[in-house]
Design a protein around this motif. Structure first.
Motif, short mmCIF file in Angstrom:
data_model
loop_
_atom_site.label_atom_id
_atom_site.label_comp_id
_atom_site.label_asym_id
_atom_site.label_seq_id
_atom_site.Cartn_x
_atom_site.Cartn_y
_atom_site.Cartn_z
N PRO A 52 46.61 40.04 39.77
CA PRO A 52 46.02 41.29 39.27
C PRO A 52 44.75 41.65 40.04
O PRO A 52 43.98 40.77 40.42
CB PRO A 52 45.72 40.98 37.81
N HIS A 53 44.54 42.95 40.23
CA HIS A 53 43.42 43.42 41.02
C HIS A 53 42.87 44.72 40.44
O HIS A 53 43.36 45.20 39.39
CB HIS A 53 43.84 43.61 42.49
N THR A 54 41.88 45.29 41.09
CA THR A 54 41.21 46.49 40.56
C THR A 54 41.60 47.76 41.30
O THR A 54 40.97 48.80 41.10
CB THR A 54 39.68 46.32 40.63
N ASN A 55 42.63 47.70 42.12
CA ASN A 55 43.00 48.85 42.93
C ASN A 55 44.19 49.63 42.39
O ASN A 55 44.60 50.62 43.00
CB ASN A 55 43.30 48.39 44.36
N GLY A 56 44.75 49.18 41.28
CA GLY A 56 45.92 49.86 40.73
C GLY A 56 45.64 50.44 39.36
O GLY A 56 44.53 50.87 39.06
N SER A 57 46.66 50.40 38.53
CA SER A 57 46.56 51.01 37.20
C SER A 57 46.47 49.98 36.08
O SER A 57 46.45 50.35 34.91
CB SER A 57 47.79 51.91 36.96
N HIS A 58 46.44 48.68 36.40
CA HIS A 58 46.51 47.68 35.35
C HIS A 58 45.17 47.03 35.02
O HIS A 58 45.10 46.24 34.07
CB HIS A 58 47.51 46.58 35.73
N ALA A 231 47.91 61.13 41.67
CA ALA A 231 46.98 60.11 41.22
C ALA A 231 45.69 60.76 40.72
O ALA A 231 45.23 61.77 41.27
CB ALA A 231 46.66 59.15 42.36
N VAL A 232 45.13 60.19 39.66
CA VAL A 232 43.93 60.73 39.02
C VAL A 232 42.94 59.60 38.76
O VAL A 232 43.33 58.53 38.28
CB VAL A 232 44.29 61.44 37.69
N ARG A 233 41.69 59.84 39.08
CA ARG A 233 40.62 58.88 38.78
C ARG A 233 40.19 59.05 37.34
O ARG A 233 39.91 60.17 36.88
CB ARG A 233 39.43 59.13 39.71
N THR A 323 33.94 51.23 34.44
CA THR A 323 34.78 51.10 35.63
C THR A 323 35.61 52.36 35.77
O THR A 323 35.75 53.14 34.83
CB THR A 323 35.69 49.85 35.53
N ALA A 324 36.11 52.56 36.96
CA ALA A 324 37.02 53.68 37.22
C ALA A 324 38.38 53.11 37.57
O ALA A 324 38.48 52.12 38.31
CB ALA A 324 36.50 54.54 38.37
N CYS A 325 39.42 53.71 37.01
CA CYS A 325 40.78 53.25 37.28
C CYS A 325 41.64 54.44 37.67
O CYS A 325 41.16 55.57 37.74
CB CYS A 325 41.36 52.52 36.07
N LYS A 326 42.90 54.19 37.93
CA LYS A 326 43.80 55.22 38.43
C LYS A 326 44.94 55.46 37.46
O LYS A 326 45.57 54.50 36.99
CB LYS A 326 44.36 54.84 39.80
N TYR A 327 45.19 56.71 37.15
CA TYR A 327 46.42 57.12 36.48
C TYR A 327 47.38 57.61 37.56
O TYR A 327 46.96 58.11 38.60
CB TYR A 327 46.16 58.28 35.53
#
Length: 396
Positions: A52-58, A231-233, A323-327
């Protein structure tokens, strides 16, 4: 590497061959890889990062799991099955992956989504309670909701520990013989009638079948398939809260809809503070663009704080972190789970639109079923790519 057959052509570097290659080993891809490997399928998982990482949606530690769903009844069927699979993963891994703190869906009386969830719960015999504002304020004294609000409380719902879930699937997949290539961007994918070849810096790999589960990075595969996914921040944040009111042993996960928009959140888990995010709004993003960290936009904190100050003032303390993530959004906010319209040995899983993680377990099972049996017990007709018409065509 385990699991791969080696072939060599004309003195070139040997090519490793598998039954299935999964490109994108986040929540859906890793789950699919696990279930495929468990069935004895030679599986290669490829990811540009190290899941798991911080570059996706999970990422972001937690996701809600609930069962009473609006839209097609297939969501509730899938949520029930997903819950069972998460329990099985907990047992197999020996780890806690799900905190059953309940989920409280809040909104003004007459909000269509609440009425739809209430009806769906009745249709499926789910353990829910329909509560008025007085009862809600009595049970959860940290809530300051107006008299017009109503709540649908799902006792058996709760919070998934999302990073831990992906890691548990990773460990299970590898234990059953899957191969994972982290930090391995895909350079090119060539699809032919007899299989696929995936080209990477780590080498070239062939397989009979391919799963694409690229999340917010689906546009990088536009040459193979152009999907209607944007994709949305999104910003999420944790705020200092009174744990005598908001600890996970006392307070549920929640969804909240008011005139300003739709919010979701989590109780304080082991002193983490109350986490809150917003389902709507957000800033467009595409792969290759800078991805701004939390706090770049002053609204990142202000919008979330406003909701807490209005409805949970004792959870609107100092900002602990954000934090910011991606939809990855489809136009109708429903998933895409389908085969490529021209290459039937290529499977697509994307567009999970900010509400997909809870289904990652069952989506992985669905993909494994499609690959191994060409059918699934779940009704995935609502997720067909053909509903978007011309959007399903390849760009080549």
């Amino acid at each position: 590497m385990r699991g791969g057959k080696t072939t060599q052509k004309g003195g070139r570097t040997p090519i490793l061959s598998y039954d299935v290659i999964v490109v994108g080993a986040g929540s859906m891809g890793m789950s699919a890889g696990c279930y495929l490997a468990q069935r004895g399928v030679k599986t290669l998982l490829i990811d540009s990062f190290d899941p798991p990482h911080t570059n996706g949606s999970h990422h972001g530690e937690t996701r809600l799991i609930r069962h009473a769903y609006t839209g097609s009844p297939t969501y509730t069927n899938m949520a029930i099955r997903a819950d069972q699979l998460w329990r099985e993963l907990e047992e197999a891994s020996g780890e806690t992956l799900l905190i059953r703190c309940g989920v409280l869906n809040l909104g003004a009386e007459g909000v269509p989504s609440l009425d739809d969830k209430r009806k769906r719960a009745a249709d499926f015999g789910l353990a829910v309670e329909w509560l008025d504002a007085d009862e809600i304020r009595k049970r959860w004294q940290g809530l300051a909701i107006p008299d017009s609000f109503r709540g649908l409380y799902e006792r058996e719902a709760g919070c998934l520990l999302s990073d831990a879930c992906v890691l548990a699937y990773r460990r299970q997949a590898l234990a059953h013989g899957a191969v994972l290539l982290p930090f391995t961007p895909v350079r090119e994918i060539k699809v032919e009638s007899g299989g696929v070849t995936v080209y990477t810096k780590a080498g070239d790999f062939t397989a009979d079948k391919l799963i694409l589960s690229l999340g917010a990075w689906f546009s990088t595969a536009d040459r193979l398939i152009a999907l209607p996914i944007r994709a949305v921040r999104k910003a999420v944040a944790w705020f200092e809260a009174d744990d005598t009111l908001f600890d996970a042993e006392r307070f549920p996960g929640f969804t909240l809809h008011d005139a300003a928009g739709g919010y979701y959140g989590f109780p304080s888990i082991r002193g983490s503070g109350v986490k809150i995010g917003r389902h709507d709004a957000g800033q467009p993003w595409k792969p290759g663009d800078p991805f701004e960290p939390f706090g770049h936009d002053r609204q990142d904190e202000e919008d979330l704080r406003r909701a807490l100050e209005t409805y949970m003032p004792l959870a609107a303390g100092r900002l602990l972190r954000g934090t910011a993530c991606k939809y990855e959004m489809t136009p109708d906010e429903h998933f895409i789970i389908d085969r490529h319209p021209e290459h039937r040995h290529v499977y697509l899983a994307g567009g999970f639109s900010g509400h997909g993680f809870k289904f990652a377990s069952v989506v992985g099972e669905i993909l494994a079923d499609l690959v191994t049996k060409e059918e699934t017990e779940q009704d995935i007709a609502p997720f067909a790519l053909s509903r978007f018409g011309q959007a399903s065509r390849t760009t080549e």
